[in-house]
Design a protein around this motif. Structure first.
Motif, PDB file in Angstrom:
ATOM      1  N   GLY A 143       0.819  -1.216   0.000  1.00 40.97           N
ATOM      2  CA  GLY A 143       0.000   0.000   0.000  1.00 40.97           C
ATOM      3  C   GLY A 143       0.846   1.256   0.000  1.00 40.97           C
ATOM      4  O   GLY A 143       0.567   2.216  -0.716  1.00 40.97           O
ATOM      5  N   LEU A 144       1.933   1.244   0.812  1.00 37.81           N
ATOM      6  CA  LEU A 144       2.761   2.443   0.934  1.00 37.81           C
ATOM      7  C   LEU A 144       3.438   2.793  -0.381  1.00 37.81           C
ATOM      8  O   LEU A 144       3.654   3.963  -0.677  1.00 37.81           O
ATOM      9  CB  LEU A 144       3.829   2.253   2.012  1.00 37.81           C
ATOM     10  N   PHE A 145       3.786   1.779  -1.187  1.00 39.07           N
ATOM     11  CA  PHE A 145       4.529   2.088  -2.399  1.00 39.07           C
ATOM     12  C   PHE A 145       3.678   2.083  -3.659  1.00 39.07           C
ATOM     13  O   PHE A 145       4.208   2.181  -4.751  1.00 39.07           O
ATOM     14  CB  PHE A 145       5.719   1.135  -2.551  1.00 39.07           C
ATOM     15  N   THR A 146       2.358   1.939  -3.503  1.00 42.80           N
ATOM     16  CA  THR A 146       1.500   2.122  -4.677  1.00 42.80           C
ATOM     17  C   THR A 146       0.540   3.278  -4.468  1.00 42.80           C
ATOM     18  O   THR A 146       0.748   4.379  -4.967  1.00 42.80           O
ATOM     19  CB  THR A 146       0.710   0.840  -4.977  1.00 42.80           C
ATOM     20  N   GLU A 147      -0.478   3.037  -3.637  1.00 41.80           N
ATOM     21  CA  GLU A 147      -1.543   4.038  -3.514  1.00 41.80           C
ATOM     22  C   GLU A 147      -1.111   5.219  -2.647  1.00 41.80           C
ATOM     23  O   GLU A 147      -1.513   6.343  -2.884  1.00 41.80           O
ATOM     24  CB  GLU A 147      -2.785   3.369  -2.928  1.00 41.80           C
TER      25      GLU A 147
ATOM     26  N   LEU B 151       2.013   6.445  -2.117  1.00 46.56           N
ATOM     27  CA  LEU B 151       3.409   6.808  -2.352  1.00 46.56           C
ATOM     28  C   LEU B 151       3.662   8.274  -2.031  1.00 46.56           C
ATOM     29  O   LEU B 151       4.630   8.618  -1.355  1.00 46.56           O
ATOM     30  CB  LEU B 151       3.764   6.509  -3.810  1.00 46.56           C
ATOM     31  N   LEU B 152       2.758   9.156  -2.491  1.00 45.16           N
ATOM     32  CA  LEU B 152       2.964  10.591  -2.255  1.00 45.16           C
ATOM     33  C   LEU B 152       2.909  10.937  -0.767  1.00 45.16           C
ATOM     34  O   LEU B 152       3.833  11.599  -0.269  1.00 45.16           O
ATOM     35  CB  LEU B 152       1.936  11.399  -3.061  1.00 45.16           C
ATOM     36  N   PRO B 153       1.875  10.497  -0.004  1.00 41.16           N
ATOM     37  CA  PRO B 153       1.903  10.763   1.440  1.00 41.16           C
ATOM     38  C   PRO B 153       3.142  10.214   2.124  1.00 41.16           C
ATOM     39  O   PRO B 153       3.682  10.831   3.050  1.00 41.16           O
ATOM     40  CB  PRO B 153       0.643  10.061   1.953  1.00 41.16           C
ATOM     41  N   PHE B 154       3.636   9.051   1.640  1.00 42.02           N
ATOM     42  CA  PHE B 154       4.821   8.448   2.239  1.00 42.02           C
ATOM     43  C   PHE B 154       6.028   9.372   2.088  1.00 42.02           C
ATOM     44  O   PHE B 154       6.754   9.658   3.054  1.00 42.02           O
ATOM     45  CB  PHE B 154       5.074   7.104   1.555  1.00 42.02           C
ATOM     46  N   PHE B 155       6.223   9.917   0.857  1.00 37.05           N
ATOM     47  CA  PHE B 155       7.376  10.798   0.647  1.00 37.05           C
ATOM     48  C   PHE B 155       7.197  12.126   1.364  1.00 37.05           C
ATOM     49  O   PHE B 155       8.166  12.681   1.901  1.00 37.05           O
ATOM     50  CB  PHE B 155       7.603  11.012  -0.848  1.00 37.05           C
ATOM     51  N   VAL B 156       5.951  12.625   1.382  1.00 34.28           N
ATOM     52  CA  VAL B 156       5.708  13.878   2.106  1.00 34.28           C
ATOM     53  C   VAL B 156       6.029  13.703   3.583  1.00 34.28           C
ATOM     54  O   VAL B 156       6.683  14.552   4.207  1.00 34.28           O
ATOM     55  CB  VAL B 156       4.250  14.339   1.907  1.00 34.28           C
ATOM     56  N   ALA B 157       5.627  12.552   4.159  1.00 32.88           N
ATOM     57  CA  ALA B 157       5.926  12.299   5.571  1.00 32.88           C
ATOM     58  C   ALA B 157       7.426  12.187   5.795  1.00 32.88           C
ATOM     59  O   ALA B 157       7.955  12.688   6.796  1.00 32.88           O
ATOM     60  CB  ALA B 157       5.220  11.021   6.028  1.00 32.88           C
ATOM     61  N   ALA B 158       8.130  11.552   4.852  1.00 33.23           N
ATOM     62  CA  ALA B 158       9.580  11.402   4.998  1.00 33.23           C
ATOM     63  C   ALA B 158      10.261  12.760   4.998  1.00 33.23           C
ATOM     64  O   ALA B 158      11.106  13.059   5.851  1.00 33.23           O
ATOM     65  CB  ALA B 158      10.125  10.530   3.868  1.00 33.23           C
ATOM     66  N   ILE B 159       9.864  13.645   4.039  1.00 30.58           N
ATOM     67  CA  ILE B 159      10.488  14.971   3.971  1.00 30.58           C
ATOM     68  C   ILE B 159      10.112  15.789   5.196  1.00 30.58           C
ATOM     69  O   ILE B 159      10.934  16.505   5.769  1.00 30.58           O
ATOM     70  CB  ILE B 159      10.064  15.671   2.665  1.00 30.58           C
TER      71      ILE B 159
END
Lengths: 166, 102
Positions: free
Chosen positions: A136-140, A142-150
């Protein structure tokens, strides 16, 4: 039967130690009660078959956040210091706060107990949820995941900058 | 009575109201932060419980992970600010901190 017993044990641990956090007179006792709350929450997550979230809870909350909070307690106050509102204004504030939280509890409990929740009839059992979370994290997501990382990178740089002695 | 969704919701409701009381009644800002953590945990428990009883819907787990990440970032920044306030005022009572700059 055993499941019920384990659930009630963890629920009692969570609620009693949360009361310890809120009502304890000394800050250090509050911090250590918070430890038991976090562990109890991890137990409840395991009972809800959320194994990855339970381990993340222990690693991030107990290993990170709680250590930060204990450092904050030790750096900013006397360990034996008493922290309860005093005086007339403090008493009024305490009473108003107690009434507010009791009202919040009553409203929430009434809502939760009166609504007929739509739950699925069958119970899904999977060996582990990690695969689905990663997918889920790397498909649907993906954008929230990178935003959270930054965001967490910026937050930590900012925290280091703010906390530095002038 | 079998352990169902409402059992977890009751635990989360009690946790939430305890967190609200902790935020309102304390004057030390670190204890206010602890109340905030209780509230975030109760929200997480709701996410996971609804996810489980909707047939193990994985989206609740992902939302919980994001909440945990944001809680970590929030605590780091908040403690940095609290340390700065302590260097300036030599106490961290939220009642008496009323200046943004000198």
């Amino acid at each position: 039967m055993l499941f019920d017993f384990v659930f009630y044990m963890f629920a009692v641990i969570v609620i009693v130690s949360a009361m310890g956090v809120v009502f304890s007179k000394k800050m250090m006792y509050s911090a250590f009660s918070l430890l038991f709350t976090f562990f109890g929450m991890a137990g409840l997550y395991v009972l809800l078959s959320a194994d990855f979230v339970a381990v993340t809870q222990i690693m991030v909350y107990v290993g990170g956040i709680l250590v930060l909070i204990v450092f904050g307690v030790m750096l900013t106050s006397k360990i034996t210091g008493v922290d309860i509102k005093t005086g007339t204004i403090g008493k009024i504030q305490l009473t108003v706060g107690a009434i507010t939280s009791v009202i919040v509890a009553i409203i929430l409990l009434y809502t939760y107990l009166s609504v007929e929740w739509m739950t699925s009839q069958f119970q899904v059992e999977v060996p582990t949820t990690t695969h689905f979370i990663g997918f889920g994290l790397f498909t649907e997501y993906l954008l929230p995941f990178f935003v959270a990382a930054i965001l967490i990178l910026i937050a930590f740089i900012g925290a280091a900058k703010i906390a530095r002695r002038k | 009575m079998e352990i169902g969704l409402t059992h977890y919701l009751v635990v989360s409701a009690l946790l939430f109201s305890l967190g609200v009381f902790g935020i309102v009644s304390r004057k030390n800002s670190i204890l206010v932060l602890m109340g905030l953590e209780l509230i975030l945990n109760s929200a997480n428990l709701n996410f996971i419980a609804f996810s489980k009883f909707k047939g193990l819907n994985i989206e609740g787990h992902i939302a919980t992970l994001f909440v945990i990440v944001l809680a970590a970032a929030e605590v780091a920044v908040a403690l940095a600010i609290i340390l700065n306030i302590y260097q300036h005022y030599h106490h961290i009572d939220v009642d008496e901190i009323n200046k943004l700059k000198e």
